[in-house]
Motif scaffolding. Structure first.
Motif, short mmCIF file in Angstrom:
data_model
loop_
_atom_site.label_atom_id
_atom_site.label_comp_id
_atom_site.label_asym_id
_atom_site.label_seq_id
_atom_site.Cartn_x
_atom_site.Cartn_y
_atom_site.Cartn_z
N VAL A 101 13.46 -18.90 3.05
CA VAL A 101 13.40 -17.50 3.49
C VAL A 101 12.38 -17.35 4.61
O VAL A 101 12.63 -16.69 5.63
CB VAL A 101 13.06 -16.56 2.31
CG1 VAL A 101 12.82 -15.13 2.80
CG2 VAL A 101 14.19 -16.55 1.28
N SER A 102 11.21 -17.98 4.42
CA SER A 102 10.15 -17.89 5.44
C SER A 102 10.64 -18.41 6.79
O SER A 102 10.30 -17.86 7.84
CB SER A 102 8.92 -18.70 5.01
OG SER A 102 8.47 -18.27 3.75
N ARG A 116 5.44 -10.03 0.19
CA ARG A 116 5.53 -8.57 0.09
C ARG A 116 6.89 -8.12 -0.42
O ARG A 116 7.05 -7.02 -0.95
CB ARG A 116 5.25 -7.94 1.47
CG ARG A 116 3.76 -7.80 1.73
CD ARG A 116 3.34 -7.79 3.17
NE ARG A 116 4.11 -6.92 4.03
CZ ARG A 116 4.33 -7.17 5.31
NH1 ARG A 116 3.88 -8.29 5.86
NH2 ARG A 116 5.02 -6.33 6.04
N ALA A 117 7.91 -8.99 -0.28
CA ALA A 117 9.27 -8.63 -0.72
C ALA A 117 9.48 -8.82 -2.22
O ALA A 117 10.41 -8.27 -2.79
CB ALA A 117 10.29 -9.45 0.06
N ILE A 118 8.61 -9.62 -2.88
CA ILE A 118 8.81 -9.96 -4.30
C ILE A 118 8.94 -8.73 -5.22
O ILE A 118 9.88 -8.64 -6.00
CB ILE A 118 7.70 -10.92 -4.81
CG1 ILE A 118 7.85 -12.29 -4.14
CG2 ILE A 118 7.78 -11.10 -6.33
CD1 ILE A 118 6.67 -13.24 -4.38
N PRO A 119 8.03 -7.72 -5.13
CA PRO A 119 8.14 -6.59 -6.08
C PRO A 119 9.42 -5.78 -5.94
O PRO A 119 9.83 -5.09 -6.88
CB PRO A 119 6.92 -5.72 -5.73
CG PRO A 119 6.03 -6.57 -4.92
CD PRO A 119 6.88 -7.59 -4.25
N THR A 337 8.12 -1.14 6.63
CA THR A 337 8.26 -1.06 5.17
C THR A 337 9.72 -1.21 4.77
O THR A 337 10.05 -1.93 3.83
CB THR A 337 7.72 0.29 4.64
OG1 THR A 337 6.41 0.47 5.15
CG2 THR A 337 7.69 0.31 3.11
N LEU A 338 10.61 -0.50 5.50
CA LEU A 338 12.04 -0.59 5.19
C LEU A 338 12.56 -2.00 5.49
O LEU A 338 13.50 -2.47 4.84
CB LEU A 338 12.83 0.46 5.99
CG LEU A 338 14.16 0.91 5.37
CD1 LEU A 338 13.97 1.41 3.95
CD2 LEU A 338 14.83 1.99 6.21
N MET A 339 11.90 -2.69 6.44
CA MET A 339 12.30 -4.08 6.73
C MET A 339 12.03 -4.97 5.50
O MET A 339 12.88 -5.77 5.11
CB MET A 339 11.51 -4.63 7.92
CG MET A 339 11.85 -6.07 8.26
SD MET A 339 10.86 -6.76 9.60
CE MET A 339 9.39 -7.26 8.72
N SER A 344 14.27 -7.81 0.82
CA SER A 344 14.40 -7.98 -0.64
C SER A 344 15.85 -7.76 -1.07
O SER A 344 16.37 -8.50 -1.91
CB SER A 344 13.53 -6.96 -1.39
OG SER A 344 12.19 -7.25 -1.21
N ALA A 345 16.47 -6.71 -0.51
CA ALA A 345 17.87 -6.40 -0.85
C ALA A 345 18.79 -7.54 -0.43
O ALA A 345 19.72 -7.90 -1.16
CB ALA A 345 18.30 -5.10 -0.17
#
Length: 383
Positions: A101-102, A116-119, A337-339, A344-345
């Motif tokens: 992913v990175s 930051r995407a984990i939660p 933030t939406l990014m 995550s989605a």
């Protein structure tokens, strides 16, 4: 493929040395119930978060004797393996998935975006929670209920097919639990070293940056090769296997992995065909058109697109490769933030589609690890 073949050989070595049987006996004395055996499978799956292939095959070979002893169907075992492997890897910072992913997040710090995407990765978190609840509350429905009922009556496969009797006869009476634990620990350590080596750790890179820059496939192949060499030497020093027996395990391990390798090859072929037909460009154009008027609904749309793509192509990594660069391009400047939420989605949708797809590599590995009929695994996992 190299990693798969070597992993098959290591599993065969552990079985022939009697390590798997010894662990099965040890676990039977410690684990008294069907619920305990299933929870132990989930717990072991959560501990092996380095890579989903490695997770599926290792947990399958370790827990098979335990779940068989408690009359848990192979379909249920493969579901527990599959539903732990990808979700735990996609929320574990030190895993081949984090590295993948990175690598797809261009122009940003890929590792910090992943963290930051984990939660927000609800699919992965809810899948693990749902699995524990299904086990603890003893909820089985659809085809899985039929498989579990048959397993209680002694038919673990529901197809009438049993395991290879020749393998069972070759169990070594001198085997100990350490004969299973040592190769797995060697494999984990060697695979981690192999992955950070490909990321440049020994050339001066930091541990985290080496992990995020690593080539997971090369690292796992190198690591598993050294782990296999260490395991062979260890068994020869312990005198549970001689050199001839160890070499026979290489061929047997390869043979055991042939069905998985074939399905994997066909899945990659299908992915290459959809790529050459322009699936990535088609999805990218559709996403950019939708981005204008449906900004707040976009994460939900991305999740569904991710599900569809991963189901159709059988690869979550391929789905990351298509969707994450699009998401970064759409939101990078306008709404960071939406990014993060959209990435995550994308990851959650890819894992969901990957779970449902009969041609997914992880689904194939879970079937191989549990030695379950592949169609049985897909038809029981899908609902």
């Amino acid at each position: 493929m190299v990693f798969l073949v070597i992993l098959g050989a290591i599993v065969c070595l552990m079985n022939k040395a009697g390590g798997s049987a010894a662990f099965g006996e040890f676990a039977k004395n410690k684990i008294k119930s069907r619920v305990g055996a299933q929870l132990a499978t989930i717990a072991l799956g959560c501990l092996i978060f380095i890579d989903d292939y490695f997770n599926c095959l290792t947990v399958g070979s370790v827990m098979r004797p335990v779940t068989d002893g408690h009359k848990i169907s192979r379909a249920k075992l493969s579901y527990l393996i599959d539903a732990t492997a990808a979700p735990i890897c996609i929320i574990a910072p030190i895993s081949s998935w984090a590295a993948a992913v990175s690598g797809f997040v261009e122009g940003e710090d890929g590792f910090s975006v992943f963290m930051r995407a984990i939660p927000y990765n609800y699919y992965a978190l809810f899948t693990i929670a749902a699995m524990v609840l299904l086990v603890v509350l003893k909820i089985d429905f659809g085809l899985m209920a039929k498989h579990e009922k048959n397993a209680l009556n002694g038919d673990l496969f529901t197809t009438g097919v049993s395991t290879n009797k020749a393998d069972e006869e070759e169990e070594n009476p001198n085997g100990k639990v350490i004969d299973l634990v040592f190769p797995i620990i060697a494999l984990i350590i060697c695979c981690v070293i192999g992955m950070i080596y490909t990321g440049g750790f020994f050339s001066g890179e930091g541990f985290i940056s080496a992990f995020s820059n690593c080539d997971a496939s090369v690292g796992l192949a190198l690591g598993s090769f050294f782990a296999m060499a260490i395991t062979i030497v260890y068994f020869m020093i312990r005198r549970v296997l001689n050199f001839k027996n160890c070499m026979a395990c290489l061929a047997d391990g390869f043979k055991a992995m042939v069905p998985a390798i074939l399905i994997l090859t066909f899945a990659w072929t299908l992915k290459a065909m959809t790529d050459s037909l322009g699936a990535a460009e088609f999805v990218a154009a559709g996403m950019e058109q939708a981005a204008g008027g449906l900004m707040n609904l976009l994460p939900a749309i991305i999740f569904l697109v991710g599900c569809f793509l991963a189901f159709a192509t059988g690869t979550s990594w391929g789905t990351f490769g298509i969707l994450i660069p699009i998401v970064v391009a759409v939101f990078e400047a306008s709404d960071p933030t939406l990014m993060i939420i959209s990435i995550s989605a994308c990851m959650a949708g890819a894992v969901c589609g990957d779970h449902c797809s009969p041609i997914s590599d992880t689904t194939i590995m879970a079937s191989a690890g549990a030695q379950c009929d592949h169609v049985n695994h897909v038809s029981t996992q899908l609902p």
